[in-house]
Structures are given as structure tokens and as C-alpha cells.
Design an enzyme around this catalytic site. Structure first.
Site, PDB file in Angstrom:
ATOM      1  N   SER A  31     -10.000  -0.574   7.040  1.00 46.09           N
ATOM      2  CA  SER A  31      -9.441  -0.370   5.702  1.00 46.09           C
ATOM      3  C   SER A  31      -8.761  -1.575   5.087  1.00 46.09           C
ATOM      4  O   SER A  31      -8.394  -1.541   3.915  1.00 46.09           O
ATOM      5  CB  SER A  31      -8.459   0.808   5.718  1.00 46.09           C
ATOM      6  OG  SER A  31      -9.146   2.020   5.898  1.00 46.09           O
TER       7      SER A  31
ATOM      8  N   LYS B 191       0.840  -1.200   0.000  1.00 46.37           N
ATOM      9  CA  LYS B 191       0.000   0.000   0.000  1.00 46.37           C
ATOM     10  C   LYS B 191       0.873   1.247   0.000  1.00 46.37           C
ATOM     11  O   LYS B 191       1.910   1.292   0.658  1.00 46.37           O
ATOM     12  CB  LYS B 191      -0.922  -0.025   1.222  1.00 46.37           C
ATOM     13  CG  LYS B 191      -1.981   1.092   1.244  1.00 46.37           C
ATOM     14  CD  LYS B 191      -2.908   0.932   2.445  1.00 46.37           C
ATOM     15  CE  LYS B 191      -3.968   2.024   2.509  1.00 46.37           C
ATOM     16  NZ  LYS B 191      -4.879   1.858   3.668  1.00 46.37           N
TER      17      LYS B 191
ATOM     18  N   SER C 254      -9.715   1.934   2.954  1.00 49.87           N
ATOM     19  CA  SER C 254      -8.874   2.696   2.054  1.00 49.87           C
ATOM     20  C   SER C 254      -7.874   1.858   1.265  1.00 49.87           C
ATOM     21  O   SER C 254      -7.234   2.356   0.338  1.00 49.87           O
ATOM     22  CB  SER C 254      -8.114   3.756   2.860  1.00 49.87           C
ATOM     23  OG  SER C 254      -7.255   3.149   3.819  1.00 49.87           O
TER      24      SER C 254
END
Length: 488
Positions: free
Chosen positions: A176, A77, A152
Site C-alpha cells: 500500500s 495517511k 491503499s
């Protein structure tokens, strides 16, 4: 040739036998990414040159036969620091930021000879639940490209679900990892707060953030957690707990285990098809010998309100460091130091980030601190106590990961409250610092539904044990979207 249908252990056998090289596996992974990227948009940066260089060095050194992760590609990420590879947090503010250090989780992966293949798309500074607030692009759900992937960590989830990579890292502040895992039909785990070092994670809510793994199966998820977890002197919130192998209880019987089903997790706001799926899963666990009983988490209904006060307050403090002075974006038309601050932050941050900074600043301001931030902390304690009472009598808690399946793109991104409420089932776990996993548990109108298993602190091995018992006796994890060669 593609190897994306092979498990990590199968890939390891091929690498050890020299049926394939690390370079060949890396090239095949890069081709899988390229072939699917236009459809889903999982990546911000694809680290072709760095990955191939690392793979070549590994081939020269030789694959470690005792290290199952040796030569395995990993997507990371884009809020997790990677030395020499852009780390933008999906923000204009950091569009050109190239770190000079690795996050501890990444360093641990490198120590196991894993190959960082690229950086995945996300909501800007991890603030969002749909990966639509990214400065660069909108990621699309692997199963239905007209729908969101969740957030997210949407890019990390779709990269695994679409067959671009086998493993990825995300971060979870209020759901997330688990919510996008549910929306894309993969396995995502939020570890106990402190189990994985936060060093090198671009901070959003420092008392809530946690790095965790995505994978197609529970075992592979546990194998990746075994790599990245561990105590770290560089992180003052790192827990002094060292577990070498999170797969240790996988395959053990779950007969007699007590699993709680909170009535609040199946109440108002939960899609009937999601509720039906969770109740079916509960019956399945009973067939496996587990004891399922209804309980109450009475203060969980306040979780969303508490979370958005605490998380936004912490964000308003953490994001003060982005001012256009030392790194990242700087407004070109500023005429004074104050002008640099104002214009850089106004132009560099997106609307959702600015909204949360303002909310947090208000909650911390003189005259409002006691009414909002302090009160939120008190209710957070009540939420923690609710969990403690349940875990005094039960091994795990069972419930849905999200109240609905993946929603359509551009439907909630202009309604912040509706977007925030989509996390009502995951947020309490972060407030309490607990571990929780989302595993595939069925489908609603052709879209994946995630089942959430929550445990007391440092119970990841038990969570994996129970999750595998469900996975091994169902086939939901084997069903794949069309982009990955499936028939859905």
C-alpha cells in the site's frame, strides 16, 4: 509563492536564513494543496488552523539549524492517529473520530518540529488497491485523472506527486505504499516490520502493517524514515534496532554488489512494457558495476492466496472493536444492544471491508482453521525461507513494483480477485517482514513505472544506497505531471 519544487535541504536553508518563515512555508503549502485538491482529491482533512498555530509557535521558538526537518510540512495517511485532528481511516465508522493521542510516528515528527498539514485519503481501513473504497471520495492519479492512484495510500502518493506537499506518511500491509508510489512516479518505502512503531496505526493486519515514507527523491525519503523509525515501548512488535541516519550509505559505490532478479517477477501476468522497463533497469545497474543474476522464488506464486487468508483473518479480529459503543458511528435506529452491533457494523463498514471480515471469520472458524489459516501460515514460512536462501548469496532483489501501470478508475473495484492480483509482486515482502522501496524507473504509455528493490531485514541503508545510484544516473524522478508543472 510556491516552494514545492524545493528539496527539504533547500527549504531548510531558506528557513534558517530567515528568507522565509515557517508560517509562510505552511501558508504556501496550504495554497498548493487548495490549488490541486479538486483535481486529485488527496486529502480528507486539511488541518489549516492547527498547522498555522504550530508554525507560528515554531517561528517564535526559532528554526533549529541542525534539524533539517524543522518547519517542514507533512501529510499523514488517515489511519495514523493525530491528536485533535480527525482520523477516519476513510470509513463511515470513524467519520467523526478525533483521537486524544498521537501515533508514535507522528509524535516523532513533532519532536523534529515537523508540521502536520492534513490527513490523506485512502482505501477504507487500508483495504484496497485503488483508493476507491474510501467513504469520502475517490482520489485520482496525478498523471492521468481518469486512472487510479493505487492504494491503499493513494492520497499520500498523489499529495507528493502533484506538488501539494513534499513529504507524506502511508502504511503498507500488502503493497500500500509501494504500489501507489509506482503509479504516481514517486519514492515510497515499506520499512522492515518493526522498524517503525505501529502504535497509533489503526490495525488492519497486525503481522503485516508498517508505516513508511513517501517523497519525490530517495534522499528525502531516507531523511523522513530517519525521523519516524526507532524502537518504541508502546509497541510490542517494535524491533530493538535504532538507526540514527538512514542516509549514511547514500552516494557510496555499488560496484560488485550482487542483485538478484527473480524469474517469477517477470513471468505470467506482467505487462510486456513493465518487463521491458525492469530489464532496462537491470542493464543500467550492470553499467554501474552491479552483478545481476536470475534466481527463483518458487513459493511467491502462493503469496496472494496466503496473504488474503492471513490479512483477512487478522482484520476480522482487529475490526471487532468497532461496534458503535465507545466512539465513531452508531446506527440511529437500533432498539437493543445486539441491534446496535448488527446495524452499526452493517451500515458503518463498506462492502470491501465487510467482504474481508467475512473471509477472515470463515478462515478462523471451527473446522476450517487448519485447512486455511494454519496452512497459510505454513506456506508463509516457505516464502520467508525462499527469501532467506536468496539473501544468503545476494545483497538485494530487483523487480517491478506492480504488474501493470495505473489502471482506469472503476475498472477493477467490482472484481475483487483482479484487484487482489494487482499486489502479487508486493505481498511476499510483507509476508516476510522485509524492507522494500519503489523508485521511478520509466514510463509505459505515458504512465510512471516503479522499480522495486527488496533487501534482507534492516537493510534500508543499502536499499537507499542502490536506489540513489540508479536515481542519480537517470532522470525519471525529475519528470513531473502537468499538475505539478511538468509537460506530461
Amino acid at each position: 509563492m510556491s516552494f514545492n519544487h524545493h528539496t527539504i535541504e533547500e527549504l531548510h536553508e531558506l528557513l534558517v536564513a530567515k528568507d522565509i518563515s515557517a508560517v509562510e512555508l505552511t501558508k504556501a503549502t496550504l495554497e498548493d494543496i487548495k490549488a490541486r485538491e479538486e483535481a486529485v482529491g488527496s486529502f480528507i482533512t486539511i488541518a489549516c488552523e492547527a498547522a498555522l498555530k504550530q508554525a507560528a509557535a515554531l517561528d517564535a521558538k526559532g528554526i533549529d539549524p541542525d534539524n533539517v526537518m524543522s518547519g517542514i510540512p507533512l501529510a499523514v495517511k488517515d489511519n495514523i492517529s493525530t491528536k485533535g485532528i480527525l482520523t477516519t481511516a476513510a470509513s463511515k465508522m470513524l467519520y467523526n473520530y478525533e483521537p486524544i493521542f498521537d501515533a508514535t510516528a507522528v509524535a516523532n515528527a513533532y519532536d523534529k518540529d515537523m508540521i502536520v498539514i492534513g490527513k490523506t485519503n485512502m482505501d477504507e481501513f487500508a483495504m484496497g488497491g485503488s483508493t476507491e473504497t474510501s467513504y469520502f471520495k475517490k482520489t485520482k492519479n496525478a498523471w492521468d485523472h481518469s486512472r487510479v492512484p493505487g492504494g491503499s495510500s493513494g492520497g499520500s502518493a498523489t499529495a507528493v506527486a502533484s506538488g501539494q506537499v513534499r513529504l507524506s506518511l502511508g502504511s503498507d500491509t500488502g503493497g500500500s505504499i509501494r504500489q501507489p508510489a509506482a503509479f504516481n512516479g514517486v519514492v515510497g518505502l515499506k520499512p522492515t516490520y518493526g522498524a517503525v512503531s505501529r502504535y497509533g496505526l489503526i490495525a488492519f493486519g497486525s503481522s503485516l502493517d508498517q508505516i513508511g515514507p513517501f517523497a519525490p527523491t530517495v534522499r528525502e525519503n531516507a531523511q523522513l524514515l530517519s525521523v519516524i523509525a526507532g524502537s518504541d515501548r508502546k509497541d510490542s512488535t517494535s524491533a530493538p534496532v535504532q538507526i540514527a541516519d538512514y542516509t549514511i550509505k547514500i552516494g557510496q559505490d555499488i560496484k560488485g554488489m550482487k542483485i538478484a532478479l527473480p524469474k517469477e517477477y517477470l513471468g505470467e501476468g506482467i505487462d510486456p512494457k513493465i518487463k521491458e522497463t525492469v530489464l532496462a533497469a537491470a542493464k543500467h545497474f550492470e553499467k554501474l558495476g552491479a552483478i545481476i543474476e536470475e534466481v527463483s522464488l518458487p513459493h511467491s506464486k502462493y503469496g496472494v492466496a496466503v496473504y488474503y487468508i492471513i490479512a483477512s483473518s487478522e482484520a476480522s479480529s482487529n475490526l471487532q472493536r468497532f461496534d458503535g459503543i465507545r466512539y465513531g458511528f452508531r446506527a440511529a435506529d437500533a432498539k437493543s444492544l445486539e441491534d446496535i452491533y448488527v446495524k452499526t457494523r452493517s451500515q458503518g463498514f463498506g462492502d470491501e471491508v465487510k467482504r474481508r471480515i467475512m473471509l477472515g471469520t470463515f478462515s478462523l472458524s471451527s473446522g476450517y482453521y487448519d485447512a486455511y489459516f494454519k496452512k497459510a501460515g505454513q506456506v508463509r514460512t516457505l516464502i520467508i525461507q525462499d527469501f532467506e536462501k536468496v539473501f544468503a548469496d545476494y545483497d538485494l532483489i530487483l523487480g517491478p513494483t506492480a504488474p501493470t501501470a495505473a489502471f482506469e478508475l472503476d475498472t477493477l473495484n467490482h472484481d475483487p480477485v483482479a484487484m487482489y492480483l494487482a499486489d502479487l509482486l508486493t505481498i511476499p515482502v510483507n509476508l516476510a517482514g522485509l524492507p522494500a522501496i519503489s523508485i521511478p524507473a520509466g514510463f509505459a504509455d505515458g504512465l510512471p513505472v516503479g522499480l522495486q528493490l527488496i533487501g534482507p531485514k534492516y537493510s534500508e541503508e543499502v536499499i537507499y544506497q542502490v536506489a540513489v545510484a540508479f536515481e542519480a544516473t537517470t532522470d525519471y524522478h525529475k519528470q513531473q505531471p502537468m499538475i505539478f508543472g511538468g509537460d506530461r
